[in-house]
Design a protein around this motif. Structure first.
Motif, PDB file in Angstrom:
ATOM      1  N   GLN A  63       0.758  -1.330   0.144  1.00 43.43           N
ATOM      2  CA  GLN A  63      -0.176   0.082   0.058  1.00 43.43           C
ATOM      3  C   GLN A  63       0.949   1.396   0.109  1.00 43.43           C
ATOM      4  O   GLN A  63       0.322   2.330  -0.473  1.00 43.43           O
ATOM      5  CB  GLN A  63      -1.060   0.092   1.163  1.00 43.43           C
ATOM      6  N   LEU A  76      -5.157   3.861   2.019  1.00 40.06           N
ATOM      7  CA  LEU A  76      -4.067   2.844   1.764  1.00 40.06           C
ATOM      8  C   LEU A  76      -3.495   2.754   3.031  1.00 40.06           C
ATOM      9  O   LEU A  76      -3.246   1.401   3.373  1.00 40.06           O
ATOM     10  CB  LEU A  76      -3.264   3.499   0.848  1.00 40.06           C
ATOM     11  N   GLY A 118      -5.053   0.405   4.992  1.00 43.62           N
ATOM     12  CA  GLY A 118      -4.987  -1.040   4.488  1.00 43.62           C
ATOM     13  C   GLY A 118      -3.785  -1.728   4.937  1.00 43.62           C
ATOM     14  O   GLY A 118      -3.678  -3.008   5.299  1.00 43.62           O
ATOM     15  N   ALA A 119      -2.532  -1.075   4.954  1.00 41.54           N
ATOM     16  CA  ALA A 119      -1.407  -1.532   5.396  1.00 41.54           C
ATOM     17  C   ALA A 119      -1.330  -2.176   6.807  1.00 41.54           C
ATOM     18  O   ALA A 119      -0.858  -2.803   7.095  1.00 41.54           O
ATOM     19  CB  ALA A 119      -0.311  -0.242   5.127  1.00 41.54           C
TER      20      ALA A 119
END
Lengths: 306, 354, 512
Positions: free
Chosen positions: A270, B157, B160-161
């Motif tokens: 990501q 993001l 998400g990580a």
């Protein structure tokens, strides 16, 4: 594989161009609207509606270029709606644009689900074929839409800087009073600019479903529209620099993908995906500090008020 | 076509404008339902029933309204000062992750204290996220609309990580979700056997608090004056920079709180799809409520009703639930148009310079 | 005498109750410069706006080259050969000179813009008129004088044979003004008819063949320039002093130190900068600053109000230095009445009581720990509304609903009757009666006098000489960012004031 190795391969630059294409269309579209003095935050939604309508038309038998045309027309029609809200009614350009994005996105998803209520894997079409016949290696694997995007840059540059209509458009974004004092209707000029710009945004979306991929997915635009808005500031509102900005963005996007693949267990993927968005913000900061925006951008012009 | 200011705004004009807006939205919805081949009246009826037709329906609507109220308030306070915070979505997720980080078992403390810390952490996370774009606007003139929008993607993001890595729930069989909130910290239900939880009280409280802030405090005056006429406000002595920063902290904090309340009240853990656009919908709610904190309560229940009703209707009629999103977006545009048309009249000629 | 190229007859124009133009007639011939002289608000700009089609006159006709000009039609005026150089340029800063000149001269449908031809034509026009500007330069990079040249070239490019210049030297340096005159003389020699609007007597004498003086919307004098003098023009421009009857005897100064002392003040503005402004005002005294708007008065007011930064010099109130921010300045006892009541004086969308309390809200009188003491605040607001006779006002009504006069009363009330009960030490009143009717004007004057009598030091900035003469104990004149020394009001004659306002720096007191 070092970074240098990564960026000196042909497939890398093929990817760069492919990522950059919708951004070129989109940024040119935003550029046209903003040069005339209007912010068009409907771009994210217009790209969605372009992606869907173009693909849908092709799914129902239209040739690929017909699909592109449909995308342009549908997006242009919604652009006319945006022009009505922002130019005629002088509503807040921010809110009207966001409303348009929400509306067009929802309409596209709704139409898709009505047409395909039960499918789980999106139905596909036959997308544009690569241009094998071109002698230039990096363009051989691109679709004609990429060529169109690259050609549009000088065409729009010509239109803006070398035609009377282009001059009127640029003036409308700088000094609407000067335009009105020559007897030209600022409202008409701005509306035309918004419709044309929105059509380009629609084509950007159509690229995604008709060339880059071959189906319509939810969330496929994924913020590209907002990136275009940032890129316009970075480009100083000039078509040539807009293309460069899009290519630069494509460069970093293609790079992050390769870095991701090469990273054998270090950073989460990501973080790589974040890179393009972070860079957009950085570009925005860098550009905003020295930006010479069109002077009348976001100032609604109500004729007769002196 | 051009605009001409109306001399007097009569009640008739107001009524005409509001009813015009409602009719326009209903017309759009009806057209879409017809396009899907479904009977219009029955569809609308099912939507109503699904939203407000039973205690259960109402409880579902209220559950959905809870985060919407908070993101609506976040947008309200920001837009009131003309700080266009479009980043509530990301701020919500940041708040949710912060809540789980504090309340997921990593910190030892008595439950009430931990609960307070959890909320505070969530609000802080959201506030800091908006502070960046606010400073960028102040120092470098960066348009906050674009910067907050882009931040949404970055934050998602990032979350998400975190969900794949340090905050992953190992027992969740591969689904990317966070560790769960400690049971003690979860909000209790308001009505048994439903999902509506005490987060509703927090949201209502926040609405009342924001209303009181705007109406009764000097900061509230500063915010309203700044948004209405920045030059006159500065002339009168309003501290512009300080007020703007406080607005950013408030707005981000409210959105972060929304994330924490969702985790504590509805889901128990963080997933990447826990917010179907609450941040963006909050903006619509704020505009529908004409930036009045108390009206945000009503507007969020209304919008929640549309969303829940459409979901419920969709299961039985097959009309896609995206209808709700179309209705909400149309309502925004219709209300904006109507409010403009109460103050101006549309004329169909060139301006006569008399 | 050849036939006039421009004839305006019986032009009358009203804006509500205000008669901007009252039966004005003028005739202009080829090869002559007609100067249109008058103070702000005399009606010059309105008349020219009517000529150019921005407004439609209520009565009267216009003929250009013998043909009637359709009213309210800018394109027709342009086509008939009328070109106008406005005081505020209509140029796009980010585009080039050539772009700005070309706009509107070609049909919008064209695919090709004849840039080369346009450039050639522009250069020919420039050569003939002696105006050189780099055609490809961005307007933003040009000096003000060069920008004005672009405006003139725009008119010439379109074949103007009647050229109207509205206060052209207001924004020019002396050298640029000279340059402009050379250009005008050259154009006139080639047959151009020019209307030169100005309030500067020097220039009027230098450039024009005929002069027409407007005052209060009427033509008060018309003469050949050669047969009149600056002194006479000044008299016509400012009229007889009407204040003499109502003016009180000038008050002698108390021997104490000045309440407000300004030494060597510099401040940077857009067009005009303050340069070494010095003044002092004693308690119980009104200092009137006369001058045509745009000479730095606004900047002076802003600098003393805590709105504009001061770059040099000192300002003290009763010996203590004036602080920098608006909030602090208010706390030091400065009452500020701004020029633009609607845009700066009040926040129109907020209720009346909040605007009344706006400046004092953050003080302990009206709030505690950030919480507004609503009852006290509203009670205070109510008292002010009553004491200052603000009509049509309730506490909760939107402030923008007030009429101009009542809005001004509101502003006066909040600064003269402060929430903390203290009387203001210094009052800065900038155009306090602009746009008000007689009743409101008298009210404002009365309150300013009363405040002065109660011991305040009042700085009155106005471009209305009658008002200055009526109220001021001492008068100074502002021109080009510099302030003349102040003198007792009775020592100034109208003529001297007019001359000083017009930039004549040799205003010597002499026996009347």
């Amino acid at each position: 594989m070092s970074v240098l190795d990564m960026i000196t391969t042909l497939p890398f630059w093929v990817a760069v161009l492919r990522v950059a294409t919708p951004l070129i269309f989109g940024t040119l579209g935003v550029l046209m609207c903003e040069r005339a003095g209007v912010l068009n935050l409907g771009i994210e939604g217009l790209m969605v509606v372009g992606a869907f309508s173009g693909w849908f038309a092709v799914f129902h038998g239209l040739p690929l270029w017909g699909g592109v045309l449909v995308a342009a027309l549908v997006a242009g029609a919604f652009g006319a709606l945006h022009a009505f809200f922002t130019v005629t009614l002088a509503l807040s350009q921010h809110v009207a644009g966001l409303g348009l994005t929400l509306l067009t996105t929802a309409l596209s998803y709704y139409a898709y689900r009505v047409a395909f209520p039960k499918v789980n894997t999106p139905p596909t079409i036959q997308p544009f074929a690569p241009m094998d016949w071109l002698p230039i290696p990096v363009l051989q694997q691109q679709t004609p839409l990429t060529l169109l995007a690259l050609l549009l840059v000088p065409v729009i540059g010509y239109g803006l800087y070398r035609t009377p209509a282009g001059l009127a458009l640029r003036m409308a974004g700088e000094s609407p009073q000067a335009v009105e004092s020559q007897g030209i209707s600022v409202a008409r000029v701005r509306t035309a600019a918004i419709v044309l710009g929105s059509a380009l945004m629609g084509v950007a979306g159509a690229f995604l479903t008709l060339a880059a991929f071959n189906a319509f997915f939810f969330n496929m635009v994924n913020g590209r529209g907002w990136v275009c808005v940032a890129l316009v500031v970075f480009a100083g509102w000039k078509p040539g620099k807009a293309m460069l900005g899009a290519l630069l963005f494509g460069f970093f996007d293609a790079l992050q993908l390769r870095l991701q693949q090469a990273d054998t267990g270090g950073l989460p993927y990501q973080l790589y995906l974040m890179l393009p968005y972070v860079l957009s913000i950085v570009a925005l900061i860098v550009a905003s500090r020295r930006a010479t925006a069109p002077q009348a951008l976001m100032k609604p012009y109500i004729p007769g008020e002196r | 076509m051009r605009l001409e200011a109306r001399a007097h705004i009569s009640t008739v004009d107001l009524l005409r404008a509001s009813s015009g807006a409602v009719i326009a939205v209903l017309a759009v919805a009806a057209a879409l339902v017809a396009a899907a081949g479904a009977p219009i009246a029955q569809t609308f009826g099912l939507m109503w029933a699904g939203a407000f037709g039973s205690v259960f329906a109402l409880s579902e609507t209220l559950t959905r309204a809870i985060p919407l109220m908070l993101t609506g308030l976040a947008a309200t306070v920001a837009f009131k000062a003309r700080l266009f915070n479009i980043g509530a979505e990301g701020q919500l997720y940041a708040g949710a992750i912060a809540a789980v980080a504090v309340g997921g078992g990593a910190i030892e403390a008595p439950a009430p204290l931990l609960f307070a810390l959890m909320l505070a952490a969530a609000m802080l996370a959201g506030a800091l996220l908006l502070l960046g774009p606010a400073l960028m606007k102040l120092w470098w003139g960066v348009d906050e609309v674009v910067s907050t929008l882009l931040m949404n993607f970055i934050v998602l993001l990032g979350v998400g990580a975190l969900l794949d890595g340090p905050m992953k729930d190992a027992a969740a069989m591969g689904w990317p979700q966070s560790v769960a909130l400690l049971g003690d910290l979860e909000l209790s239900k308001l009505i048994a056997q439903t999902r509506v939880h005490t987060g509703l009280l927090w949201s209502l409280g926040a609405a009342a608090a924001l209303w009181a802030l705007l109406r009764f405090t000097t900061l509230g005056f500063d915010i309203r004056a700044l948004g209405a006429n920045a030059r006159a406000a500065a002339f009168a002595g309003v501290p512009v920079t300080r007020t703007m920063m406080l607005v950013a902290l408030l707005s981000g904090g409210l959105a972060g709180l929304a994330g924490a309340i969702e985790v504590a009240g509805r889901t128990g853990y963080v997933t990447l799809d826990m917010s179907p656009g609450y941040g963006y919908t909050g903006i619509v709610i704020a505009m529908l409520a004409a930036l009045h904190p108390l009206a945000v309560v009503g507007a969020s229940v209304l919008v929640a009703g549309v969303l829940v009703g459409a979901d419920s209707m969709s299961r039985s009629m097959g009309v896609p639930s995206y209808l709700a999103d179309v209705v909400v977006a149309s309502a925004l545009l219709a209300v904006l148009t109507a409010s403009m048309l109460t103050r101006y009249r549309l004329r169909f000629d060139r301006a006569r310079k008399s | 005498m050849n036939a006039p190229v421009l004839r305006m007859q019986g032009i009358t124009k009203r804006f509500g109750d205000l008669v901007a133009n009252d039966d004005i007639s003028l005739a202009l011939h080829a090869g002559e410069v007609l100067a249109l002289l008058g103070e702000n608000g005399a009606g010059k700009s309105t008349l020219m706006s009517i000529l150019f089609g921005h407004y439609v006159a209520d009565a009267g006709q216009t003929e250009v080259f013998g043909r009637p000009l359709p009213p309210g039609d800018t394109r027709a005026a342009l086509a008939a050969g009328v070109g106008m150089v406005h005081q505020h340029f209509t140029l796009a800063d980010n585009l080039t000179v050539l772009d700005n000149v070309m706009l509107g001269t070609e049909g919008l449908g064209g695919l090709v813009t004849r840039r080369a031809q346009a450039l050639a034509r522009l250069q020919a026009v420039a050569l003939r008129s002696g105006l050189t500007v780099p055609a490809h330069a961005r307007v933003a990079s040009l000096s003000v004088g060069e920008r004005q040249r672009v405006e003139i070239l725009k008119a010439l490019y379109r074949g103007a044979r009647v050229l109207v210049l509205d206060e052209p030297t207001a924004v020019l340096t002396p050298q640029e003004s000279q340059s402009l005159f050379v250009t005008l003389r050259q154009l006139v020699a080639q047959g151009m008819a020019v209307i030169f609007i100005s309030h500067k007597l020097d220039e009027v004498m230098a450039i024009s063949q005929r002069v027409m003086v407007l005052r209060g919307g009427r033509v008060v004098a018309e003469a050949a320039t050669a047969s009149t003098s600056k002194a006479e023009l000044a008299r016509w421009m400012v009229g007889q002093s009407v204040a003499g009857l109502q003016r009180e005897a000038a008050r002698p100064r108390a021997g104490t130190a000045a309440r407000l002392q300004v030494q060597g003040l510099d401040a940077a503005g857009g067009r005009v900068h303050l340069q070494q402004v010095s003044l002092d005002i004693h308690a119980g005294e009104i200092l009137g600053i006369a001058g045509v708007s745009g000479n730095g008065q606004g900047l002076l007011a802003e600098a003393l109000s805590g709105v504009a930064p001061r770059t040099a010099g000192t300002v003290t109130i009763d010996g203590e230095p004036l602080r920098a921010s608006a909030q602090d300045v208010v706390q030091q006892g400065v009452a500020r009445v701004p020029e633009d009541r609607q845009a700066i004086g009040v926040v129109g969308d907020l209720p009346i009581w909040e605007n009344l309390c706006a400046e004092a809200l953050r003080t302990p009188t009206l709030s505690r720990w950030g919480w507004v003491r609503r009852a006290q605040a509203q009670a205070y607001a109510q008292r002010v509304l009553a004491a200052f006779d603000v009509r049509g006002a309730t506490l909760q009504r939107r402030t923008r609903a007030l009429s101009g006069g009542n809005m001004q009363k509101l502003i006066l009330g909040r600064v003269l009757q402060r929430a903390d009960g203290q009387a203001p030490r210094v009052i800065i009143a900038h155009q306090p009666t602009w746009g008000l009717d007689i009743g409101a004007v008298n009210f404002v004057h009365g309150r300013l006098r009363a405040a002065r009598d109660a011991g305040a030091a009042v700085l009155l900035i106005s471009d209305d000489l009658d008002e200055i003469e009526l109220l001021a104990d001492r008068i100074a004149v502002m021109c080009h960012g510099r302030l003349s020394p102040s003198r007792i009001a009775t020592e100034w004659t109208r003529e001297q004031l007019g001359l000083a306002m017009a930039g004549e720096t040799e205003a010597q007191p002499h026996a009347a």
